[in-house]
Design an enzyme around this catalytic site. Structure first.
Site, PDB file in Angstrom:
ATOM      1  N   GLU B  84       1.005  -0.883   0.015  1.00 18.73           N
ATOM      2  CA  GLU B  84      -0.050   0.209  -0.069  1.00 18.73           C
ATOM      3  C   GLU B  84       0.915   1.241   0.115  1.00 18.73           C
ATOM      4  O   GLU B  84       1.459   1.560   1.044  1.00 18.73           O
ATOM      5  CB  GLU B  84      -1.115  -0.152   1.421  1.00 18.73           C
ATOM      6  CG  GLU B  84      -1.664   1.261   1.257  1.00 18.73           C
ATOM      7  CD  GLU B  84      -2.722   1.311   2.574  1.00 18.73           C
ATOM      8  OE1 GLU B  84      -3.678   2.038   2.550  1.00 18.73           O
ATOM      9  OE2 GLU B  84      -2.291   0.631   3.588  1.00 18.73           O
ATOM     10  N   GLU B 178     -12.175   2.723   4.396  1.00 19.70           N
ATOM     11  CA  GLU B 178     -11.411   2.654   5.816  1.00 19.70           C
ATOM     12  C   GLU B 178     -11.609   3.996   6.365  1.00 19.70           C
ATOM     13  O   GLU B 178     -11.382   4.777   5.683  1.00 19.70           O
ATOM     14  CB  GLU B 178      -9.955   2.423   5.412  1.00 19.70           C
ATOM     15  CG  GLU B 178      -9.115   2.114   6.738  1.00 19.70           C
ATOM     16  CD  GLU B 178      -7.581   2.074   6.377  1.00 19.70           C
ATOM     17  OE1 GLU B 178      -6.799   1.256   6.947  1.00 19.70           O
ATOM     18  OE2 GLU B 178      -6.983   2.876   5.556  1.00 19.70           O
TER      19      GLU B 178
END
Lengths: 223, 223
Positions: B84, B178
């Protein structure tokens, strides 16, 4: 502001140093015929903590008290003081234009205006044009920065929406491209610039480097 | 990753601890029938420094060496490892999808895929849809976060462009919202959440809270 110039600090010597620094800036502005002192005047850059509501209130009260006193001097000197919201990674105090408006109302001194920087607004505001409209006549300074601090027009900031909102509120002040290259070590650290955003600083801001619609519609009108 | 689990660290004990932690995660994933371990696996969150090219190369080599070894175990276990990119305030190593692709090529292990989070991409990428397209079949996980980490659809992320790009590359994986509230103290600190982004965590992610076009066009298809 650097930590030793934080007017919201728990340490009275640091608060006094911060206020004294701003008074120096006002005198310097006068000496060079500038009418603006602007930035995140309310706290220290990098002061990001999850603190209690009580602590937050104490820091806020100290900040307001100091900025109120500084604001009187600024008014007498004919200098505008810009309050710049920063993104969440640089301050926990003023991230939104809405929060800057509240702070200025609390200070209650006409010298204070809002300084919007689109790099920060891109992270914090739901809509940058709406944030500009909500600042309205309180807008005192404007930094036109691309979402990655690269050349404006190469990223995804809605520049036409920004232009329309600036026109709508009748903003006549400067529109400044603020960016940094890794070559300027101290500021690169503060602004978290780890990779080149353009071949050079001049190249980053050169009008010829701007995509045609931005150069044509934006830059000319607000210089 | 926490600093004591940084596989790019100068300290061999910390690097070994990081690799061992990832192996534990792979075993845990297997135990719960998950096929994914994902995040900023390459370094520690908050490791943001302007270092020399030599130091950068050393950290990179250590990171690649460790992730290569971990990748072999992940492949055998049938677990995908997501890399990520984070924004510049959280890491100085991998900010762009382009940098994640280079890292994965250097590691040379098929277990590694890219994990895009639009909160970070909003700060770093020139165009989020283009970044998705450049990841292509390497995209392994997707976090659909609004520019301020509030409810998707209430800010300025180009969700229709995101949807079109995900469709174009044939992405069939999860699309996860998220976010964080200040109530979760540790994670709020790490993610710099100083103000409530919605009344509650459930409210933030509730489909009913999404603006109609996002709820209709996005959420249904990628769950």
């Amino acid at each position: 502001m650097a930590h030793q110039r934080d007017v919201s600090s728990d340490d009275p010597a640091i608060r006094a140093n911060g206020a004294s620094y701003m008074l120096d800036c006002i005198r310097l502005a006068q000496a060079v015929d500038s009418t603006l002192v602007s930035g995140p005047l309310y706290s220290a850059v990098g002061k990001t903590r999850l603190v209690s509501a009580d602590q937050k209130a104490r820091e806020r009260a100290r900040c307001v008290e100091n900025l109120r006193e500084v604001g009187k001097v600024a008014s007498d000197a004919g200098v505008t003081m810009g309050i710049e919201p920063l993104n969440r990674f640089e301050t926990d105090m003023i991230n939104l234009v809405e929060q800057a408006i509240e702070l200025i109302e609390e200070i209650g001194q006409p010298a204070y205006k809002i300084h919007i920087d689109t790099f920060h607004s891109n992270i914090e505001e739901k809509s940058i044009p709406d944030a500009i409209r909500s600042a309205g006549s309180l807008l005192g300074h404007f930094h036109a920065c691309e979402n990655d601090r690269g050349t404006p027009g190469t990223g995804h900031i809605d520049w036409l929406g920004v232009r329309d909102a600036l026109r709508e509120i009748g903003y006549e002040g400067p529109v400044v491209i603020e960016s940094f290259t890794p070559g300027a070590v101290e500021i690169a650290k503060a602004a978290a610039i780890w990779r080149p955003l353009a071949p050079s600083r001049d190249e980053l801001a050169r009008e010829g480097a701007l995509p045609a619609p931005v150069a044509r519609l934006g830059a000319r009108e607000h210089r």
